[in-house]
Enzyme design. Structure first.
Site, PDB file in Angstrom:
ATOM      1  N   TYR A 126      -0.512 -13.603   2.063  1.00 33.63           N
ATOM      2  CA  TYR A 126      -1.127 -12.767   2.395  1.00 33.63           C
ATOM      3  C   TYR A 126      -1.142 -13.860   3.724  1.00 33.63           C
ATOM      4  O   TYR A 126      -0.008 -13.902   4.959  1.00 33.63           O
ATOM      5  CB  TYR A 126      -1.997 -11.895   2.769  1.00 33.63           C
ATOM      6  N   LYS A 154      -6.861   2.634  10.094  1.00 33.81           N
ATOM      7  CA  LYS A 154      -7.683   3.316   9.900  1.00 33.81           C
ATOM      8  C   LYS A 154      -8.628   2.850   9.356  1.00 33.81           C
ATOM      9  O   LYS A 154      -8.032   3.673   7.527  1.00 33.81           O
ATOM     10  CB  LYS A 154      -7.832   4.268  11.060  1.00 33.81           C
ATOM     11  N   ARG A 169      -0.459  -9.453  -4.114  1.00 36.52           N
ATOM     12  CA  ARG A 169      -1.282 -10.604  -4.667  1.00 36.52           C
ATOM     13  C   ARG A 169      -0.196 -10.192  -5.696  1.00 36.52           C
ATOM     14  O   ARG A 169       0.257 -11.774  -6.340  1.00 36.52           O
ATOM     15  CB  ARG A 169      -2.404 -10.349  -4.989  1.00 36.52           C
ATOM     16  N   LEU A 187      -4.254  -2.904   4.525  1.00 37.68           N
ATOM     17  CA  LEU A 187      -5.493  -3.269   3.448  1.00 37.68           C
ATOM     18  C   LEU A 187      -6.207  -1.823   2.897  1.00 37.68           C
ATOM     19  O   LEU A 187      -7.197  -1.551   4.047  1.00 37.68           O
ATOM     20  CB  LEU A 187      -5.781  -4.830   3.843  1.00 37.68           C
ATOM     21  N   ARG A 228     -11.272   3.092  -1.940  1.00 36.63           N
ATOM     22  CA  ARG A 228     -12.062   4.321  -1.667  1.00 36.63           C
ATOM     23  C   ARG A 228     -13.908   5.054  -2.171  1.00 36.63           C
ATOM     24  O   ARG A 228     -14.204   5.087  -1.572  1.00 36.63           O
ATOM     25  CB  ARG A 228     -11.832   5.721  -1.168  1.00 36.63           C
ATOM     26  N   ASP A 234     -13.083   7.169   5.473  1.00 31.83           N
ATOM     27  CA  ASP A 234     -11.625   7.342   4.909  1.00 31.83           C
ATOM     28  C   ASP A 234     -10.876   8.775   5.763  1.00 31.83           C
ATOM     29  O   ASP A 234      -9.861   8.834   6.233  1.00 31.83           O
ATOM     30  CB  ASP A 234     -10.905   7.675   3.318  1.00 31.83           C
ATOM     31  N   ALA A 271       0.954  -1.199  -0.321  1.00 31.65           N
ATOM     32  CA  ALA A 271      -0.308   0.207  -0.311  1.00 31.65           C
ATOM     33  C   ALA A 271       0.830   0.999  -0.263  1.00 31.65           C
ATOM     34  O   ALA A 271       1.649   1.455   0.641  1.00 31.65           O
ATOM     35  CB  ALA A 271      -0.677   0.316   1.325  1.00 31.65           C
TER      36      ALA A 271
END
Ligand SMILES: *[C@@H]1O[C@H](CO)[C@@H](O)[C@H](O)[C@H]1NC(C)=O
Ligand SMILES: *[C@@H]1O[C@H](CO)[C@@H](O)[C@H](O)[C@H]1NC(C)=O
Length: 371
Positions: free
Chosen positions: A90, A129, A66, A106, A200, A212, A41
């Site tokens: 994972y 979060k 992935r 994730l 998002r 978000d 990420a």
């Protein structure tokens, strides 16, 4: 006012080369805690990779994505020893017994499943979060962490920075009297950076601006009020035309038993302001204070002053310090409790309910030990 150079220097110091902590002795007795990251990420480098580089008790160890080439590129770029990919990547990372800490950045809709699996594998988890799609997911994750004696922390990094702690201390000191109202905002201008395929904007993955961004001002208002709200007075969402279950912005007014703050994301701002009985206090940039922040205290009839916490660490570095302290059985300088994370998620859901958009879908993952 900081000069542009001053800002640059702070950004450099905080994100690229944070100074080492002054009083940490290199502890040769115990090996470093090894970190594994789920997903390559974009948030991972500022939130954990760079802070870890200046923490003597952790080691960047493995990354899973992935797409294995992405994992490999990420590992090589950031100095991880191992990388895992493919559809089982994972889980293979979680099965690696060398890993002590799992960072889960994730998409929100996958937080529950992979945090449960990481805890089941005996790992401490730093979880991005908002902690889940629903408060029920959050409750179950903390319950499993508790059963297993593992540390689970929702990454509300801003809480760990001395600047927001200073704001809370000023309110707590009584200098300005009790809070009457609080406005907190976190909004980004849409510079075309968030495309239609962005996670998002994906309802099933727990998308939406209240998830978000909105979780921050909500958390901040609860923090400064030393309390949970008692009701949502109103909540209005700007709906995303392609999927009306997704909000591109939400404004909510909450009431607290006593006194009565509210929170109101406006655009484009990153500030929190509290009106108290005998004055007001405002902090600009409570989310990324290391880049630039200011605290303005205005007592009624007194002299307005501006304060600044002269700190070189980013919120993320403070957060990592506390997380490692907790794992090591030391007392962290501050902590974000399970109850706090659960309450934040409960109020995210209540705001969504009031705005008419409803909660994000609960994960369909069924954990073997979860009822
Ligand atoms: C996997 O990642 C590599 C490197 O980022 C990229 O070139 C490739 O297109 C990706 N493959 C898939 C199937 O997305
Ligand atoms: C909060 O925002 C509203 C609307 O912009 C404004 O009326 C109110 O005075 C603000 N309160 C504080 C504490 O800044």
């Amino acid at each position: 006012m900081s000069s542009v150079f001053g800002v640059f220097k702070r950004v450099y110091a905080a994100f690229i080369s944070p100074p080492r902590p002054p009083n940490v002795e290199d502890n040769n007795a115990s090996p470093p805690l090894r970190i594994g990251i789920l997903g390559a990420a974009a948030i991972a480098p500022p939130a954990l990779v760079l802070p870890a580089k200046s923490h003597p008790e952790v080691e960047l160890y493995a990354i899973a994505a992935r797409n294995i080439s992405r994992a490999e590129n990420f590992a090589k770029k950031h100095g991880f020893k191992k990388w895992y990919g493919g559809k089982d990547g994972y889980q293979v990372l979680l099965n690696d017994p060398a890993i002590d800490i799992v960072y889960n950045p994730l998409p929100n809709g996958l937080h529950y499943e992979w945090t449960m699996k990481a805890l089941a594998a005996g790992k401490h988890v730093l979880l991005e979060k908002p902690s889940g799609n629903t408060a029920e997911e959050t409750r179950r994750m903390f319950s499993l962490a508790d059963q297993k004696g593992l540390v689970l922390l929702e990454a509300f990094h801003y809480r760990f920075h001395p600047a927001i702690q200073r704001v809370r201390a000023i309110i707590d000191s009584g200098e300005l009297g009790a809070i009457k109202e609080v406005n907190a905002t976190l909004a980004f201008p849409n510079l075309g950076l968030i495309g239609n395929n962005d996670i998002r904007m994906n309802y099933d993955l727990g998308g939406g601006a209240m998830m978000d961004c909105g979780c921050y001002p909500l958390s901040c208002v609860r923090y400064l009020a030393f309390d949970n709200p008692s009701a949502v007075i109103s909540a209005t969402a700007v709906r995303y035309p392609r999927d009306p279950r997704i909000d591109t912005g939400t404004t909510a007014k909450l009431t607290f038993a006593s006194p009565t703050p509210g929170f109101l994301p406006r655009w484009p701002e990153i500030s929190v302001r509290a009106i108290c009985e005998r004055g007001s206090i405002e902090m600009f940039n409570f989310v990324m204070p290391v880049i630039y922040h200011s605290i303005t205290v205005a007592p009624d009839g007194g002299v307005t002053r501006t304060e600044k916490a002269e700190e070189w660490w980013s919120t993320y570095r403070y957060q990592l310090e506390a997380f490692v302290d907790k794992i090591k059985g030391r007392t962290p300088q501050t902590w974000m409790s399970a109850e706090d994370s659960i309450a934040n998620m409960e109020w995210v859901e209540k705001i969504y309910e009031e705005s008419g958009l409803g909660s994000r879908p609960q994960s369909t993952y069924v954990h073997p030990t979860a009822s």
